[in-house]
Scaffold this motif. Structure first.
Motif, mmCIF file in Angstrom:
data_model
loop_
_atom_site.group_PDB
_atom_site.id
_atom_site.type_symbol
_atom_site.label_atom_id
_atom_site.label_comp_id
_atom_site.label_asym_id
_atom_site.label_seq_id
_atom_site.Cartn_x
_atom_site.Cartn_y
_atom_site.Cartn_z
ATOM 1 N N SER A 149 35.674 45.213 48.039
ATOM 2 C CA SER A 149 35.789 46.454 48.812
ATOM 3 C C SER A 149 34.801 47.518 48.311
ATOM 4 C CB SER A 149 37.239 46.975 48.762
ATOM 5 O OG SER A 149 37.539 47.335 47.442
ATOM 6 N N GLY A 150 33.925 47.116 47.381
ATOM 7 C CA GLY A 150 32.843 47.994 46.918
ATOM 8 C C GLY A 150 33.287 49.075 45.963
ATOM 9 N N LYS A 151 34.458 48.914 45.337
ATOM 10 C CA LYS A 151 34.948 49.938 44.384
ATOM 11 C C LYS A 151 34.184 49.891 43.080
ATOM 12 C CE LYS A 151 39.693 50.534 45.845
ATOM 13 N NZ LYS A 151 41.026 50.064 45.618
ATOM 14 N N LYS A 193 31.541 34.574 48.487
ATOM 15 C CA LYS A 193 31.133 35.909 48.012
ATOM 16 C C LYS A 193 31.424 36.069 46.523
ATOM 17 C CE LYS A 193 31.934 37.958 52.509
ATOM 18 N NZ LYS A 193 33.035 38.410 53.360
ATOM 19 N N MET A 194 32.522 35.460 46.086
ATOM 20 C CA MET A 194 32.906 35.532 44.660
ATOM 21 C C MET A 194 33.418 34.155 44.226
ATOM 22 S SD MET A 194 32.574 38.713 43.527
ATOM 23 C CE MET A 194 33.422 38.521 41.967
ATOM 24 N N ALA A 237 44.968 35.550 48.985
ATOM 25 C CA ALA A 237 45.343 35.107 50.338
ATOM 26 C C ALA A 237 46.347 36.078 50.955
ATOM 27 C CB ALA A 237 45.918 33.700 50.280
ATOM 28 N N GLU A 238 47.241 36.586 50.121
ATOM 29 C CA GLU A 238 48.225 37.570 50.608
ATOM 30 C C GLU A 238 47.540 38.792 51.213
ATOM 31 O OE1 GLU A 238 50.922 39.263 47.831
ATOM 32 O OE2 GLU A 238 52.629 38.565 49.007
ATOM 33 N N GLU A 239 46.345 39.115 50.708
ATOM 34 C CA GLU A 239 45.586 40.275 51.212
ATOM 35 C C GLU A 239 44.654 39.882 52.357
ATOM 36 O OE1 GLU A 239 45.877 43.523 50.290
ATOM 37 O OE2 GLU A 239 47.574 42.846 49.102
ATOM 38 N N GLY A 240 44.783 38.656 52.833
ATOM 39 C CA GLY A 240 43.966 38.210 53.964
ATOM 40 C C GLY A 240 42.552 37.785 53.577
ATOM 41 N N LEU A 289 40.547 42.280 40.543
ATOM 42 C CA LEU A 289 39.115 42.549 40.297
ATOM 43 C C LEU A 289 38.292 42.148 41.515
ATOM 44 C CD1 LEU A 289 38.668 41.247 36.625
ATOM 45 C CD2 LEU A 289 38.579 43.612 37.390
ATOM 46 N N VAL A 290 38.594 40.977 42.063
ATOM 47 C CA VAL A 290 37.854 40.503 43.241
ATOM 48 C C VAL A 290 38.047 41.476 44.406
ATOM 49 C CG1 VAL A 290 37.807 38.709 45.017
ATOM 50 C CG2 VAL A 290 37.868 38.062 42.612
#
Ligand code: 48F
Length: 261
Positions: free
Chosen positions: A259-261, A163-164, A45-48, A253-254
């Motif tokens: 972000s497709g890494k 998505k996950m 959540a911190e990363e939006g 990991l999520v």
């Protein structure tokens, strides 16, 4: 001001249904509001990232509020203390490298941080199945009120898309069990099945948990005690640093996967 009972009832139901409907399509759905699930939700959540947790019980915290055998204290090591510091949970050094925290303060403060960061927690809801689409990828969860199961009622569930998914269900590793029971032993473990947790050994359990926090099936990360149970590592009892660190690792990991890494 004269209070109207119906206004109070409408405020609750309208607001809840709006939030529940909004939670039906999320980036990440987490099963279990124990220390691992809430920590993962906080960092996402911190990363939006739009994140929701479904928790079966009335209370949050899983095994954390009960401390060790109902003595409501938990222990963390140096690395775990850093996360408690970040959340604002007070700790006290017991012996070099062993820190004590009040289990109720830890539970309530982590929960508060998680919700304030923007994650939503729905309690009293059980995850009873997963949704699988797109070449065997987990794409959502199937939910029911915990009360329906407790009452033995035959009520069909509802579904949400994500998505996950993170399995943070603790010892029971319920989402992984659902996957194995429904579609066979196809997990990314040695046998494809669930190895099962080993007897208590805090030192080994805490050191293995980070490596066991993985994408165990496409779209499904396993975190916390569930990770050790699935990969056959020991349990660790009332030391909680590994749970917090595993939750953080699951969030990382999520973020990489999204972000497709
Ligand atoms: O058990 P729990 O606290 O898991 P955790 O975050 O932490 C484990 C520690 O508490 C402890 C330990 C520490 O050394 O070993 O056991 O890995 O929290 C798991 C939460 O998931 C909920 C359950 O009620 C609990 O609050 N849960 C389990 N299955 C479901 C679920 C389900 N099917 N649907 C919804 N919630």
């Amino acid at each position: 001001m004269e209070l109207d009972d119906i206004t109070i009832s409408r405020a609750i139901t309208e607001s809840f249904l709006k939030d529940f409907s909004d939670a039906m399509e999320v980036d990440v759905a987490i099963v279990g509001a124990g220390p691992a699930g809430m920590t993962a939700a906080y960092y996402l959540a911190e990363e939006g990232i739009k994140t929701v947790i479904f928790e079966r019980q009335l209370k949050v915290g899983g095994g954390m509020p009960g401390g060790g055998m109902m003595f409501n204290r938990i222990v963390v090591q140096e690395e775990g203390k850093k996360l408690l510091d970040k959340f604002g949970v007070a700790t006290k050094e017991y012996q070099k490298g062993y820190y004590l925290a009040d289990s109720l303060e830890a539970t309530s403060t982590i929960c508060s941080n998680t919700i304030k960061a923007g994650a939503r927690i729905f309690n009293l809801i059980s995850v009873e199945d997963v949704m699988i689409r797109e070449e065997d990828r987990i794409t959502g969860l199937v939910l029911n009120w915990s009360a329906t199961t407790m009452a033995g009622l035959h009520v069909d569930p509802l579904t949400i898309r994500s998505k996950m998914v993170i399995d943070a269900t603790g010892h029971a590793s319920e989402v992984c069990h659902i996957v194995v029971n429904k579609i066979g032993a196809n997990l990314r473990t040695e046998t494809g099945g669930i190895a099962g947790e080993k007897p208590m050994w805090a030192n080994v359990a805490e050191s293995l948990i980070m490596d066991n926090t993985r994408e165990v099936y496409p779209g499904l990360i396993v975190a916390g005690m569930a990770a050790n149970a699935v990969y056959g590592a020991p349990r660790m009892g009332p030391i909680f640093g590994g749970m917090l660190l595993s939750g953080k690792r699951a969030a990382e990991l999520v973020l990489d996967i999204l972000s497709g890494k």
